[in-house]
Scaffold this active site. Structure first.
Site, PDB file in Angstrom:
ATOM      1  N   GLU A   1      -4.450   0.401  -3.119  1.00  0.00           N
ATOM      2  CA  GLU A   1      -3.299  -0.500  -3.215  1.00  0.00           C
ATOM      3  C   GLU A   1      -3.774  -1.954  -3.194  1.00  0.00           C
ATOM      4  O   GLU A   1      -4.512  -2.353  -2.302  1.00  0.00           O
ATOM      5  CB  GLU A   1      -2.358  -0.278  -2.021  1.00  0.00           C
ATOM      6  CG  GLU A   1      -1.814   1.129  -1.907  1.00  0.00           C
ATOM      7  CD  GLU A   1      -0.521   1.315  -2.677  1.00  0.00           C
ATOM      8  OE1 GLU A   1      -0.089   0.341  -3.322  1.00  0.00           O
ATOM      9  OE2 GLU A   1       0.044   2.417  -2.635  1.00  0.00           O
TER      10      GLU A   1
ATOM     11  N   GLU B   1       3.669  -2.506 -11.265  1.00  0.00           N
ATOM     12  CA  GLU B   1       2.463  -2.829 -10.489  1.00  0.00           C
ATOM     13  C   GLU B   1       1.359  -3.262 -11.446  1.00  0.00           C
ATOM     14  O   GLU B   1       0.337  -2.596 -11.616  1.00  0.00           O
ATOM     15  CB  GLU B   1       2.057  -1.616  -9.645  1.00  0.00           C
ATOM     16  CG  GLU B   1       3.112  -1.276  -8.597  1.00  0.00           C
ATOM     17  CD  GLU B   1       2.912   0.075  -7.922  1.00  0.00           C
ATOM     18  OE1 GLU B   1       1.854   0.708  -8.153  1.00  0.00           O
ATOM     19  OE2 GLU B   1       3.803   0.513  -7.174  1.00  0.00           O
TER      20      GLU B   1
ATOM     21  N   HIS C   1      -2.993   1.232  -7.610  1.00  0.00           N
ATOM     22  CA  HIS C   1      -1.579   0.865  -7.445  1.00  0.00           C
ATOM     23  C   HIS C   1      -1.464  -0.589  -6.995  1.00  0.00           C
ATOM     24  O   HIS C   1      -2.452  -1.236  -6.663  1.00  0.00           O
ATOM     25  CB  HIS C   1      -0.915   1.758  -6.379  1.00  0.00           C
ATOM     26  CG  HIS C   1      -0.537   3.121  -6.873  1.00  0.00           C
ATOM     27  ND1 HIS C   1       0.748   3.487  -7.156  1.00  0.00           N
ATOM     28  CD2 HIS C   1      -1.300   4.213  -7.136  1.00  0.00           C
ATOM     29  CE1 HIS C   1       0.768   4.747  -7.566  1.00  0.00           C
ATOM     30  NE2 HIS C   1      -0.456   5.206  -7.556  1.00  0.00           N
TER      31      HIS C   1
END
Length: 1229
Positions: free
Chosen positions: A1105, A926, A1020
């Site tokens: 995210e 990531e 993330h």
């Protein structure tokens, strides 16, 4: 009497007439013994006439509150008159013929199914049964059967199965009768128990008496028979019966016959019906084998290719493709083992879990494939009545078992978990709480210069993705003086091999100054001349002087300052020699990746006089890299410890990356691209002689030789963060690529980063990465891989760009062993395929899953930030939190504002600032998380008033890379322990998970000294959703998702956890509030977000995210995300914290209600959180399907059904937690 009634009815309105007739019919029912049959016959005929002629009548009879249907059914039960019965059946058929199924449902709800089945049972006793009655009855049952979920069970109990079946057997030539009977048999067969029962009575053989070769007669009957057969063959028992009787070959023969004769494509539904039968029978292994033996692959491949030109035949192409994919023989992944090509011995072996299983496997076990990957034919028929009945209720009462429902587990309980005395070791990381600043010169009110211009090369620019400055403002050429060399250096130069064969130049000049004109647009930077580039294959950089000046804006290879220059030993100056199999350099040396042979394009080539000699080569890039220093990067790489002991540096990491000055839209998916790729894969099986099947790169084989042919691509991944294990040339311009597993693991294949060279222009090269494991990917929804061209970088375009056409992600025919699939057999890998045309001949290009960001890049950025900051304004400190398993340091950064003075009040204010704790990159693949973190760090270190205000508001504790070893070694998800570190927060092992153990220790220490962070956020990346969003923790919202009343739980919860996401949704263009979730799942209980919330007690504990693909809302809607947008998100996160500070200040403690409108947000977003999709990918990602579902398991088009036995999603199996019974040790510097 009746005539009088009729006369009076004619004067009534229509609705009154039907009411009157129904009332009269109801009266007849109650007086059935006294009234003549003629009366009932007359009334029902009048109702039938109205129902046939007027929609209003049909509506009124089925309207809410109407008793019309009950009256009609009651009459049907009571009458003994055949004509009355036929009238009523005709009325019911009229009612259910239109109305979208709603009226059929009404009939079912009123008990119509049972009434009709009883009538069928009674009528069957007549000898012979009345044909008209049977036609009407079966026609009606065929219409209402699909609307009754218990229809199959009711029919079996009433004995209706054999009645319908015998009617067909006895009347094969009576097409009018058997047509509705076949329709009912099809509905019966949707119940697997019924299908088995019918099969035992010869229904399969019966269907093959009805279907046959091409004929223009009775096509309607043929279509229904095929649909019935397809439903029957979904039963494994019936499918085996069909295989045993050779019906697979029969079906293929019939299909070919219809394909040849249906030249005008008028009978496509019949052709599709035959394919559906083949599809059903190939659900079992015996069926697939029979299909292959009957040459089915070639037959369906050829016929589907014939259909491609006609768009209306797409359903045939897609169904054929599904069948061929399913029947494609499972292949072994061409690897000796699925374990990583690199081995790292762990200090402690876990007692349980996947890593323990990996270490306990005997060496002789083949972990690539199972002995039988396809065990669906050890079949005892499990199709029981109760099982089938329960299936109906599964979708109705869907409950997410992963959502935590235990209130005691949901309530945060602050638990230190370690003795206070042990936690005191973390005191050393909080010097700011004891610093008195007496040694700091803080008296002066005048702010000191930020730093000297010679060291900076420009201020830190806070990234703002919306502002794109003209190239003139951002690009310039720095003049670089070449210092006078000593005679010793000159002598050494003259002794070097004359491989370059360059003209000698006058070395007595004091300097060579390149002109710097900042007003002129830089079309191409100074770079290697063609002669120099041709002479360089790989550059070895050793013992670089640490006193060399840092160039923050130029890219300079200063060869004269190196103690040695290793040149290729071969005689071919342009040959690309891979280091595969050769010895690595001894000591701290680094080898730069190969340069492109052609150097600069002729039209862009600068005059050779701009270069002094072979001793000095200038590689300049635009003035947009304030934190990038190639020479510093090389120095850092020398101290980075990798398991394979990498000695090469990838050019993108050396040159650096700047965001391209253009937008990159989400790629529109070409129509039918997936089926085209699948067809090409099937060609491999059909035309095996056309396949080259040559290994051109192999990490497992050190003696693998690089092909000498000029038209074969060369590959390399032996550099930091690289991942490519093996390459096989399939066709001239097509290559299968295999990724390496995470170290000490046998799965997690998704991240890739590799080098390609030796290409030609004007050719489309197809790359297939064949061992991915996720069941779907954003590659199916517009995401493109990234490419970095060295030639482009030399031409002043040093950036990663989105490339590739014909991109899709689909299930392939390579079998995944149960060892790699959590015990599940028969699972397959997935393929990412894309086609690239290279812009330059013999270029050196790099491909990556996402924008690479290496550990050495982070270390370089931190050093540059530290050297450039103004200590008068910024308190910056970098500590080593701990060492990783491989011995790399894990940085811990502290950033806040230096106090105004060393007076007590100012120092007190400094010490009492609330903390914010940030972390990132726990998952190596990531990389977008690191780019967001870079944006955060740059903003915090910038000189803007807002950044200064933010520093004065908080003390930031940042762990920018929680998994350095995973990043360095090219892992996708794990550390060297082979485990997902974001599943270790509950009970981290200091020997196996040192970064998590000590990061948690820091937070535990902060809880001990009553200095809990106001916000914890772990950055993330998300592979299946678009936009940027957050996951948080809320008891009430978790309970709401389980349909449990939160109020009844007696929970009082501060709603402030929603404030920061809401602020970001208003300030950050890439952020999407509707994608946020605050539900706590059982599978996430050991993640950082949940543990910091539950155990440490931080209410605002988040996972942020960021998409790997792009945005589908806001300012960036329809665009793929880039580093500019990611860094902007990091900066906007800081701005959000500043707003949060104002909202949480004592004067403004009451938050605006609009920020916390939970109920409306929940209703609008209706976000569903489900458990992880696979054992292999136990992710922080709920299942997500795009609005258009291009399933990786099917083809693109909507009318294609998913393969019935493929199993779109694999159930999750939680990895066992590690035992920490082993002796622990703390790894601190």
């Amino acid at each position: 009497m009746n005539k009088v009634k009729t006369t009076s009815e004619k004067s009534l309105p229509n609705n009154s007439r039907i009411v009157a007739l129904l009332t009269q019919l109801e009266k007849i029912n109650s007086e059935s013994l006294l009234v003549e049959a003629d009366t009932a016959r007359y009334v029902t005929s009048k109702i039938l006439h109205l129902a046939q002629s007027q929609e209003k009548t049909r509506k009124e009879m089925t309207a809410k509150g109407s008793t019309g249907v009950e009256v009609i059914l009651s009459t049907l039960e009571n009458t003994r008159d055949l004509q009355t019965t036929l009238n009523i059946l005709s009325i019911l058929i009229e009612l259910v013929s239109v109305g979208g199924g709603r009226r059929a449902c009404i009939l079912v709800s009123k008990g119509g199914t049972q009434t009709l089945l009883q009538l069928l049972l009674g009528a069957s006793k007549d000898s012979p049964p009345n044909e008209e009655l049977m036609v009407q009855l079966h026609s009606l049952l065929a219409k209402i059967g699909p609307k009754d979920k218990k229809f199959g069970v009711k029919a079996r109990i009433n004995g209706a199965l054999n009645i319908s079946l015998n009617l067909v057997k006895q009347n094969l030539q009576n097409h009018r009768l058997i047509l509705p009977c076949l329709q009912v048999l099809r509905v019966y067969s949707t119940n697997s128990v019924n299908a088995v029962s019918l099969g035992k009575n010869g229904v399969v053989e019966l269907m093959f008496k009805i279907i046959g070769p091409f004929s223009k007669k009775n096509t309607g009957l043929m279509k229904v028979a095929l649909d019935t057969l397809a439903a029957l063959l979904k039963s494994k028992t019936n499918a085996r019966r069909a295989v045993d009787r050779g019906y697979v070959q029969v079906l293929l023969t019939i299909y070919v016959d219809w394909h040849r004769h249906d030249s005008r494509h008028r009978h496509m539904l019949i052709r599709k019906g035959i394919l559906q039968c083949i599809k059903s029978v190939t659900n079992i292994k015996l069926g697939r084998k029979a299909f292959i033996d009957a040459n089915g692959m070639k037959i369906l491949y050829n016929t589907s290719q014939d259909c491609l030109a006609v768009r209306t035949l797409d359903p045939l192409v897609n169904t054929s493709s599904l069948i061929m994919r399913k029947c494609f023989p499972k292949n072994r992944l061409p690897l000796p083992t699925i374990k990583s090509a690199f081995h790292f011995q762990l200090p402690v072996i876990p007692t349980s879990g996947p890593v323990a299983q990996l270490y306990s496997l005997p060496p002789e076990v083949d972990d690539v494939v199972d002995e039988s990957d396809d065990n669906d034919d050890i079949e005892t028929e499990t199709e029981t009545e109760t099982e089938n009945e329960n299936e109906d209720d599964k979708d109705q009462h869907f409950k997410n078992d992963d959502i935590e429902t235990d209130i005691d587990k949901l309530k945060p309980k602050q638990e230190l978990g370690r003795p206070i005395e042990e936690l005191k070791i973390y005191e050393q990381f909080f010097p700011e709480l004891a610093e008195n600043f007496q040694e700091y010169d803080l008296v002066s009110k005048e702010p000191k210069p930020f730093a000297s211009a010679t060291n900076l090369g420009g201020p830190i620019v806070v990234p703002t993705a919306g502002d794109e400055h003209p190239a003139e403002a951002n690009q310039s050429v720095k003049g670089i003086a070449v210092k006078d060399r000593s005679s010793l250096q000159m002598e050494e130069y003259n002794k070097r091999p004359c491989l370059l064969d360059l003209p000698k130049k006058d070395h007595n000049k004091d300097s060579l100054q390149l002109q710097n004109d900042q007003k002129k647009l830089l079309s191409s930077c100074q770079c290697l001349s063609q002669e120099i580039v041709k002479g360089l294959d790989r550059i070895t950089l050793q013992n670089t002087s640490k006193n060399e000046q840092y160039y923050s804006t130029g890219c300079l290879i200063k060869k004269e300052s190196k103690t040695s220059l290793t040149t290729p030993t071969c005689n071919k100056p342009c040959q690309h020699v891979s280091s595969c199999g050769s010895g690595l350099f001894e000591g701290p040396s680094v080898q730069l990746g190969k340069l492109c042979c052609t150097g600069v394009d002729p039209e862009e080539e600068e005059d050779s006089s701009s270069h002094s000699s072979g001793e000095q080569v200038l590689l300049e890039v635009p003035d947009m890299l304030p934190l990038h220093d190639p020479d510093l990067y090389i120095e850092i790489v020398k101290n980075t410890k990798s398991v394979p002991e990498y000695s090469e540096v990838a050019y993108p990491d050396y040159f650096g990356h700047i965001p391209p000055p253009f937008k990159e839209p989400i790629l529109e998916r070409p129509y039918g691209v997936q089926r085209t790729k699948i067809a090409q894969d099937i060609e491999r099986l059909i035309h095996q002689n056309d396949i080259i099947d040559r290994v051109v790169y192999d990490l497992d084989n050190s003696s693998c030789s690089v092909p000498e042919e000029g038209d074969i691509l060369k590959f390399n991944s032996k550099f930091e963060s690289g991942n490519l294990r093996k390459v096989i040339q399939i066709r001239k311009n097509e290559y299968d690529l295999i990724l390496n597993s995470d170290i000490n693991s046998n799965h997690y294949h998704q991240w890739f980063y590799f080098e390609v060279s030796g290409m030609k222009t004007g050719i489309g090269y197809r790359f297939n990465i064949i061992n991915c494991e996720k069941s779907n990917s954003q590659f199916n929804y517009g995401m493109q891989p990234l490419m970095y061209s060295v030639q482009e970088a030399l031409n002043a375009r040093p950036w990663w760009s989105r490339v590739g056409t014909d991109i899709c992600y689909y299930k392939n025919h390579f079998s995944r062993s149960s060892i790699a699939a959590g015990g599940q057999k028969g699972k397959s890998y997935y393929t990412i395929t894309f086609t690239v045309s290279f812009p330059h001949k013999d270029d050196v290009c790099y491909f990556a899953y996402h924008y690479p960001y290496t550990y050495s890049t982070l270390k370089m950025h931190l050093q540059k930030l530290e050297s450039m900051h103004n200590p008068q304004q910024i308190y910056f400190r970098e500590d080593v939190l701990c060492e990783t398993l491989a011995g790399n340091s894990c940085p811990l950064v502290t950033i806040t504002a230096t106090p105004e003075s060393n007076y007590y009040e100012h120092v007190c204010q400094f010490r009492n600032r609330p903390y914010v704790f940030l972390s990132a990159r726990v998952h190596p693949g990531e990389t977008n998380a690191s780019w967001v973190m870079k944006g955060t760090l740059e903003y915090l270190m910038s000189s803007s008033p807002a950044a200064q205000s933010l520093r004065e508001s908080y003390i930031f504790k940042i762990v920018p890379m929680l998994n350095p070893d995973g990043v360095i070694n090219g892992n996708h998800r794990c550390s060297l322990s082979g485990e997902d570190l974001n599943r270790q927060w509950q009970n981290p092992n200091p020997d196996l998970h040192p970064t998590i153990y000590h990061a948690k220790g820091l937070l535990q220490y902060m809880a001990t000294i009553k200095r809990l962070p106001l916000v914890y956020c772990d950055y993330h990346g998300h592979s299946r959703k678009k936009n940027v969003f957050m996951y948080g923790c809320s008891i009430k919202e978790t309970m709401w998702h389980t349909n449990v009343s939160a109020a009844s739980c007696d929970v009082i919860e501060d709603l402030g956890y929603r404030a920061l996401p809401k602020i970001l949704s208003q300030t950050a263009p890439a952020f999407c509030m509707s994608s946020c979730s605050f539900v706590v799942e059982k599978s996430k209980e050991s993640t950082a977000r949940v543990v910091v919330w539950r155990e440490i007690g931080v209410q605002r504990s988040y996972t942020m995210e960021s998409t790997l693909c792009g945005c589908d809302q806001g300012k960036y809607k329809g665009l793929q995300i880039g580093t500019r947008e990611l860094e902007e998100m990091g900066a906007k996160f800081c701005v959000g914290l500043l707003r949060l500070k104002r909202l949480t200040s004592p004067l403004e403690h009451n938050l605006p209600s609009s920020l916390l409108d939970i109920e409306n947000e929940l209703i609008e977003s209706s976000c569903k959180v489900t458990s992880p999709t696979t054992y292999v990918l136990d992710e922080d990602e709920p299942r997500f399907l795009e609005e258009v579902d291009y399933s990786a398991e099917s083809n693109d088009e909507q009318d294609v059904e998913l393969v019935d036995n493929a199993g779109d999603y694999e159930p999750s199996i939680q990895e066992d937690a590690l035992s920490d019974s082993e002796a622990t040790r703390i790894q601190l510097p």
